[in-house]
Scaffold this active site. Structure first.
Site, mmCIF file in Angstrom:
data_model
loop_
_atom_site.group_PDB
_atom_site.id
_atom_site.type_symbol
_atom_site.label_atom_id
_atom_site.label_comp_id
_atom_site.label_asym_id
_atom_site.label_seq_id
_atom_site.Cartn_x
_atom_site.Cartn_y
_atom_site.Cartn_z
ATOM 1 N N ASN A 69 10.991 5.560 3.594
ATOM 2 C CA ASN A 69 12.328 5.169 4.025
ATOM 3 C C ASN A 69 12.277 4.389 5.336
ATOM 4 O OD1 ASN A 69 15.119 5.043 3.962
ATOM 5 N ND2 ASN A 69 15.387 7.016 4.961
ATOM 6 N N GLY A 70 11.199 4.533 6.089
ATOM 7 C CA GLY A 70 11.080 3.826 7.358
ATOM 8 C C GLY A 70 10.527 2.427 7.240
ATOM 9 N N ASP A 113 -1.569 13.839 13.633
ATOM 10 C CA ASP A 113 -1.216 13.922 12.207
ATOM 11 C C ASP A 113 -2.481 13.796 11.368
ATOM 12 O OD1 ASP A 113 0.369 14.180 9.959
ATOM 13 O OD2 ASP A 113 0.991 12.089 9.913
ATOM 14 N N LEU A 165 0.807 -1.222 0.000
ATOM 15 C CA LEU A 165 0.000 0.000 0.000
ATOM 16 C C LEU A 165 0.836 1.266 0.000
ATOM 17 C CD1 LEU A 165 -2.668 -1.022 2.675
ATOM 18 C CD2 LEU A 165 -2.862 -1.172 0.185
ATOM 19 N N HIS A 166 2.000 1.199 0.619
ATOM 20 C CA HIS A 166 2.782 2.426 0.805
ATOM 21 C C HIS A 166 4.212 2.037 1.155
ATOM 22 C CE1 HIS A 166 3.729 6.535 2.036
ATOM 23 N NE2 HIS A 166 4.149 6.082 3.197
ATOM 24 N N PHE A 167 5.165 2.833 0.668
ATOM 25 C CA PHE A 167 6.550 2.681 1.074
ATOM 26 C C PHE A 167 7.090 4.026 1.525
ATOM 27 C CE2 PHE A 167 7.258 -1.207 -1.728
ATOM 28 C CZ PHE A 167 7.427 -2.059 -0.660
ATOM 29 N N GLY A 175 7.467 -0.331 4.970
ATOM 30 C CA GLY A 175 6.305 -0.428 4.094
ATOM 31 C C GLY A 175 5.026 -0.670 4.869
ATOM 32 N N VAL A 176 3.893 -0.506 4.168
ATOM 33 C CA VAL A 176 2.582 -0.863 4.695
ATOM 34 C C VAL A 176 1.960 -1.813 3.677
ATOM 35 C CG1 VAL A 176 0.332 -0.046 5.462
ATOM 36 C CG2 VAL A 176 2.359 1.380 5.818
#
Length: 890
Positions: A232-233, A361, A228-230, A235-236
Site C-alpha cells: 500500500n505504500g 527488521d 518486484l514487490h507492491f 512498489g519496488v
C-alpha cells in the site's frame, strides 16, 4: 505475505478476525442521521440513504479520502452536505478502520477511502464535486489509485457499479460487474489506475482534471523492467537508467499511505531509509543510494541492486528435509552452508551496529544470498539510531520482540533466524511462546548444531515473544491409532470451543476468505467444518447446524462447491435440510449457466459432482450432471486455458499453472470418472484420461524424482494446486483403463507427497493433504497398516501443533493465526486423520466410487455399466474391488 493477512490480524491474536472489530468500541464515528434517512451497510461500511431513494445500478461515484487524524472532521463535513442535498453515501464505521485501510499491507484499491457518494446523474455529480472540493480545501488524504483526482484535495471520482452484480471472466473468475449499453455484464475494472469503460465519455467538467492528470506525468529517467514487490505504500522495481543502462532498484513511496504502527507514512519511512543507507555507504552487502527522485507526489529512491535471491528461496532450494529423500551427508552439507550464511548475516549486522544504527527488521525476506553464499540486506525503512533506544514499529511474525530496544532488536532476530534456517516454522513462536523450544528439539533430531549457533538460539528462547492464552499443544502421539483417536477428539473439542453462534458474520474462525461468503462456505466456513465433524464421527451441535441453515441464504453466494452454494447445499442435505438444499441449488442455476470455471473448487466439476451425489433425489440432478459433462467435455477438448494452463501472476511473480485436483484439470477428470461409473459410457472415461493428461502437461520432473505442478517461481505438490491430487485421481482412473502416460507418471506423483519439511499443516496446501493422499493411495493391500510414508508425516505433525484452551489446534494460512476451517485448519486435519483409521471416512467429498443404482443409468438410454468398471485390463497393476460401483455414497 498475502496482502490481506495483516488487515485481518489486527483485532485478535488467536484468529484472523474482521478488521471492523479492531478498536470498534473506542473509535466508532458518532454520526446522527436526520429524520427520513435509512441506515444500513455491513461490518465495515455504514450506508446512509434517503428513504424511498432509488439509485441507478452504476454511474460516476465520488470517493473522499482521509487520514486517521482528519477522518472525523472530513466525515462531518461531507455527511452534512449529503444530508442537505439528499445524496446517498457510505462511510467507514470507525477511526480504527481508517487506520487499518491505510496500513502498509492493506489492499491498495481501498487505501484511504473514507466515504463513497452515489450521485444519481451528472448534474448532481458536478454540483457535489465542486461543493466538496471547496469545502475540503486544505484537507489531505491518500490518493485513491483507481480514481481521477479533483484538484489538489481528497476528492476523487470514477465510473463503476453502485450495486453488487457479478459476471465471469474468460478464465471463470466471478467478479464485480457493470452493464454495457446492450445489457451485457462486464468486469468492473478496479486496477490501481484511472480508466473508464469504452462507451463512457467523462462529463465535460472533468476535462480540466483529466488534463491536469496528463500534465503531471513526468519522465523518471529510468526504464522499469520488472516489478518486484507492491504494498500500500508503493512498489519496488528493477530498472535501467536511461542515460547509461545501469541496472538499479527503484523503491517507491506514496504520501499518507502505507502507515506503520507509529503512524509514519511511506514517504517518511523512505526518507529515514535513505538517511540510514547514506550513513552506511561503502559497507558491502548494503545497497548504495544513487539519488532521490520526486515524480508528481511519489518519491523514488534509486538504489544499487544487491545480487542474489531471498533467504526464503535459498533455503527452499537447498534444505535437505525438502523432498522425498535425504542423507546424513546432505544434512551436514546444508548445516555448514546455513551456519556460514548466518555468520555472514551476523557480521553484516555487527558492522551496521558499529556505525551506530539498528537494522530493525531482520527476517528471511530481507536477506539476499548470492551464488557464493555472500549476503546482503535490503529494506532499511525500520532502521534507527542505537542511542535512541527505539522499539520495533513493524516486523515479521516470530522475529519481533516488543521488549527489545536498540541493538538488542537485531540480536534477538538473529536468534530466530538461526532457528528458522533449520526449521522455517518460527512464525508459530508468535502464537505460542514455548514453541521455539520444541522446534529447537526437532532441529537437533536432524542436525548437529555448532555450540555458538545453539547458544544464539537459546538466548532468543530466554526472551520469548508474548504468546496467546492456552497456546501450548496437548501431548498427542499421531503415529499410533490410540493417539490419533485422542487427537481427533481434541481437534473436535477445539472446533466446538471456538464456535460463536451469536455472530452473523461467521460461526467458526478460519481463513480470511471465510468472511467473503458470510462464514458459510465449505472451504473456509461452517459447511466444511460441519461436514468434517460428521464424517469423522464427531458430534455436530444442533445449534451449529441451525446456524448454517439460517445463514445459508443470506449471502450473495457464488455457485461453486468449495466456495459457494453447491457445497453448502451438499452439507445441508447431509444434515437433513433437503428442501433448503434444493432451493440453494435452484437459486444458483443462473450463475451455473454463465460460469466458464471448470474447476472442482469453484466451477463446473464440483457442481457436476454434487448433482451426481444428489441423483437419487430426482432425475433433474442426473440431467444437470450430464449437462455439465457436455460443457466440460468441450472445455477439455478445446485446448483453451480456462485459467488453468497459464494462471498469470501471484502478486508480482510468475504463478505458472494451476494444475491439480481443486483448481486444475484433475477436478474435471474426477467428475468424468464418476460419470463413467454412473452411466457406463466409455467416452466419460476417455475424457477423464484426457483431462489428467492436460494436468500432466503442466507438471515438471524434479531432480529428486518427483513430478510436480509448475507453479512458475516454484513447483507444487499439494491438493489445491499441485501433484498430490493428480496422482490420487490417476490411480482411480487406472483401476478402469490402462494408460501408459498415467502409469509412468504414478511414481513421481506419489513421491511428490513425501517430504519431511512442509511449512503448512492444512489439507489443501499442507501436510494434512499429503499424508491423506498417501494413505488413500496405499489403502488397498495394506492390511490396515499405515505405510511408512504416512507414518513419516505423522511423526512430525506435532511440529505444527498448537493449542487452544487445552485442545489441539493447528495454524492456518501463513502460520500467523489458528484456523478451524476445512481448507487450512483443524477441520481438514481432522478429516485427514479420520481417513487413515476408518475405511468409510474420506478426507474430501466425492473421492469414493459413485454409488448410483444401475436403474438410473438405464433411464438415460438403457446403458448398463461397462465390464471395465468391474474388471481391470489384463496386466493392469492396480487391483479392482469387484462390485464397488454399487456401494452407496456415504
Amino acid at each position: 505475505m498475502r496482502e490481506d493477512l495483516e488487515l485481518y490480524s489486527l483485532a485478535d491474536r488467536h484468529f484472523y478476525e474482521a478488521p471492523s472489530r479492531w478498536g470498534a468500541a473506542e473509535s466508532t464515528f458518532d454520526l446522527t442521521f436526520p429524520e427520513g434517512w435509512n441506515r444500513g451497510g455491513n461490518l465495515d461500511w455504514c450506508m446512509a440513504r434517503p428513504a424511498g431513494a432509488e439509485l441507478p445500478g452504476q454511474g460516476w461515484k465520488i470517493h473522499v479520502s482521509a487520514t486517521p487524524d482528519n477522518a472525523g472532521r472530513v466525515l462531518e463535513i461531507v455527511a452534512r452536505y449529503c444530508f442537505e442535498t439528499g445524496i446517498a453515501f457510505k462511510f467507514l464505521r470507525t477511526g480504527h478502520l481508517v487506520r487499518a485501510y491505510s496500513l502498509k499491507y492493506a489492499p491498495r484499491s481501498a487505501s484511504g477511502k473514507l466515504l463513497t457518494l452515489y450521485p444519481v446523474d451528472d448534474v448532481q455529480l458536478e454540483t457535489a464535486v465542486d461543493a466538496l472540493a471547496e469545502a475540503l480545501a486544505g484537507e489531505r488524504g491518500p490518493y485513491v489509485l483507481t480514481d481521477l483526482r479533483i484538484g489538489e484535495g481528497p476528492v476523487f471520482v470514477r465510473y463503476g457499479g453502485f450495486t453488487a452484480r457479478h459476471c465471469y471472466t474468460e478464465g471463470g473468475e466471478r467478479v464485480l460487474a457493470i452493464e454495457e449499453p446492450d445489457g451485457t455484464l462486464i468486469p468492473d475494472d478496479r486496477r490501481p489506475f484511472f480508466t473508464t469503460p469504452r462507451w463512457v465519455r467523462p462529463p465535460e467538467f472533468l476535462k480540466p482534471h483529466l488534463d491536469s492528470r496528463s500534465a503531471q506525468s513526468a519522465s523518471l529517467g529510468y526504464q522499469i523492467t520488472e516489478a518486484l514487490h507492491f504494498s500500500n505504500g508503493g512498489g519496488v522495481y528493477l530498472a535501467r537508467r536511461e542515460s547509461d543502462g545501469t541496472q538499479v532498484v527503484l523503491k517507491e513511496a506514496r504520501p499518507l499511505a502505507g502507515l506503520d504502527s507509529s503512524g509514519r507514512d511511506a514517504i517518511a519511512r523512505l526518507d529515514d531509509e535513505v538517511r540510514a543507507l547514506r550513513a552506511l555507504d561503502g559497507i558491502e552487502g548494503v545497497p548504495r543510494v544513487h539519488e532521490l527522485v520526486d515524480v508528481w507526489e511519489h518519491r523514488f529512491a534509486v538504489l544499487d541492486r544487491i545480487p542474489g535471491r531471498t533467504l526464503q528461496t535459498w533455503s527452499a532450494l537447498h534444505h535437505p528435509l525438502v523432498g522425498p529423500r535425504t542423507t546424513p551427508q546432505a544434512k551436514r552439507t546444508y548445516a555448514e552452508r546455513a551456519v556460514g550464511v548466518l555468520e555472514r548475516v551476523a557480521e553484516l549486522v555487527e558492522r551496521i551496529h558499529e556505525h551506530g544504527l539498528v537494522f530493525g527488521d531482520l527476517h528471511p525476506a530481507n536477506v539476499l544470498v548470492d551464488e557464493d553464499d555472500r549476503v546482503g540486506l535490503v529494506d532499511f525503512e525500520s532502521a534507527s539510531e542505537i542511542g535512541d533506544g527505539q522499539r520495533q514499529q513493524m516486523g515479521y511474525a516470530g522475529f519481533t520482540d516488543p521488549d527489545a530496544r536498540g541493538a538488542e532488536i537485531d540480536r534477538q532476530a538473529l536468534g530466530t533466524l538461526a532457528l528458522w534456517l533449520f526449521l522455517p516454522l518460527t512464525s508459530l513462536n508468535a502464537l505460542s511462546p514455548g514453541k521455539a523450544g520444541a522446534l529447537l528439539a526437532a532441529v537437533e533430531e536432524h542436525f548437529e548444531l555448532p555450540e555458538h549457533v545453539r547458544a544464539l538460539i537459546l538466548d532468543r528462547l530466554r526472551r520469548p515473544a508474548p504468546g496467546t492464552e492456552g497456546a501450548a499443544a496437548p501431548e498427542v502421539r499421531f503415529t499410533n491409532a490410540a493417539g490419533r483417536r485422542a487427537a481427533r477428539e481434541s481437534l473436535a473439542e477445539a472446533i466446538r470451543a471456538t464456535a460463536t453462534p451469536e455472530r452473523d458474520d461467521r460461526l467458526f474462525p478460519g481463513d480470511v476468505q471465510g468472511f467473503l461468503n458470510g462464514g458459510t462456505d465449505f472451504a473456509f466456513g461452517a459447511a466444511g467444518i460441519l461436514w468434517s465433524l460428521r464424517t469423522a464421527g464427531q458430534e455436530v451441535d444442533p445449534a451449529h447446524a441451525a446456524w448454517l441453515s439460517e445463514h445459508a441464504s443470506r449471502s450473495d453466494l457464488p455457485p461453486g462447491f468449495f466456495d459457494g452454494a453447491h457445497g453448502i447445499a451438499h452439507v445441508l442435505d447431509l444434515l437433513g435440510h433437503h428442501d433448503q438444499a434444493a432451493e440453494l441449488i435452484a437459486g444458483a442455476a443462473p450463475d451455473v449457466a454463465l460460469t466458464h470455471d471448470v474447476s472442482l473448487f469453484s466451477g463446473l466439476a464440483g457442481i457436476g459432482l454434487n448433482h451426481l451425489h444428489l441423483a437419487d433425489r430426482g432425475g433433474e440432478h442426473l440431467a444437470g450432471a450430464l449437462g455439465v459433462a457436455d460443457r466440460l467435455a468441450e472445455a477439455v477438448e478445446s485446448g483453451r486455458s480456462h485459467g488453468i494452463d497459464v494462471a498469470g501472476r501471484i502478486g508480482l511473480r510468475d504463478a505458472g499453472s494451476r494444475g491439480g485436483l481443486l483448481r486444475g484439470w484433475t477436478g474435471p477428470a474426477l467428475f468424468f470418472l464418476r460419470c463413467f461409473e454412473t452411466t457406463g459410457q466409455r467416452e466419460h472415461l476417455d475424457l477423464a484420461v484426457r483431462a489428467l493428461h492436460r494436468d500432466l502437461d503442466l507438471c515438471v520432473a524434479r531432480p529428486d524424482g518427483t513430478l510436480q505442478v509448475d507453479g512458475g517461481f516454484r513447483t507444487l505438490p499439494y491438493l489445491d494446486v499441485g501433484s498430490a491430487g493428480i496422482g490420487l485421481i490417476a490411480d482411480q482412473v487406472l483401476r478402469h483403463v490402462p494408460d501408459e502416460r498415467l502409469s509412468e507418471s504414478a511414481a513421481g506423483l506419489t513421491e511428490s507427497c513425501r517430504s519431511t519439511l512442509v511449512v503448512q499443516s492444512g489439507l489443501f496446501s499442507g501436510r494434512a493433504g499429503l499424508l491423506a493422499t498417501l494413505g488413500r493411495l496405499a489403502r488397498d493391500g495394506s492390511g490396515g497398516r499405515l505405510p511408512d510414508s504416512v507414518v513419516a508425516h505423522l511423526s512430525v505433525l506435532h511440529w505444527h501443533a498448537l493449542g487452544y484452551h487445552g485442545h489441539l489446534a493447528f495454524p492456518g494460512e501463513g502460520n500467523f493465526r489458528l484456523s478451524m476451517d476445512f481448507a487450512t485448519g483443524n477441520a481438514g486435519v481432522l478429516a485427514a486423520l479420520a481417513s487413515l483409521d476408518d475405511a468409510e471416512a474420506e478426507f474430501m467429498p466425492f473421492l469414493k466410487t459413485a454409488g448410483i443404482a444401475r436403474g438410473i443409468a438405464k433411464t438415460i438410454g438403457g446403458n448398463e455399466f461397462s465390464d471395465s468398471v468391474h474388471n481391470a485390463p489384463e496386466g493392469h497393476p492396480h487391483p479392482v474391488r469387484t462390485g464397488e460401483a454399487n456401494n452407496p455414497i456415504r
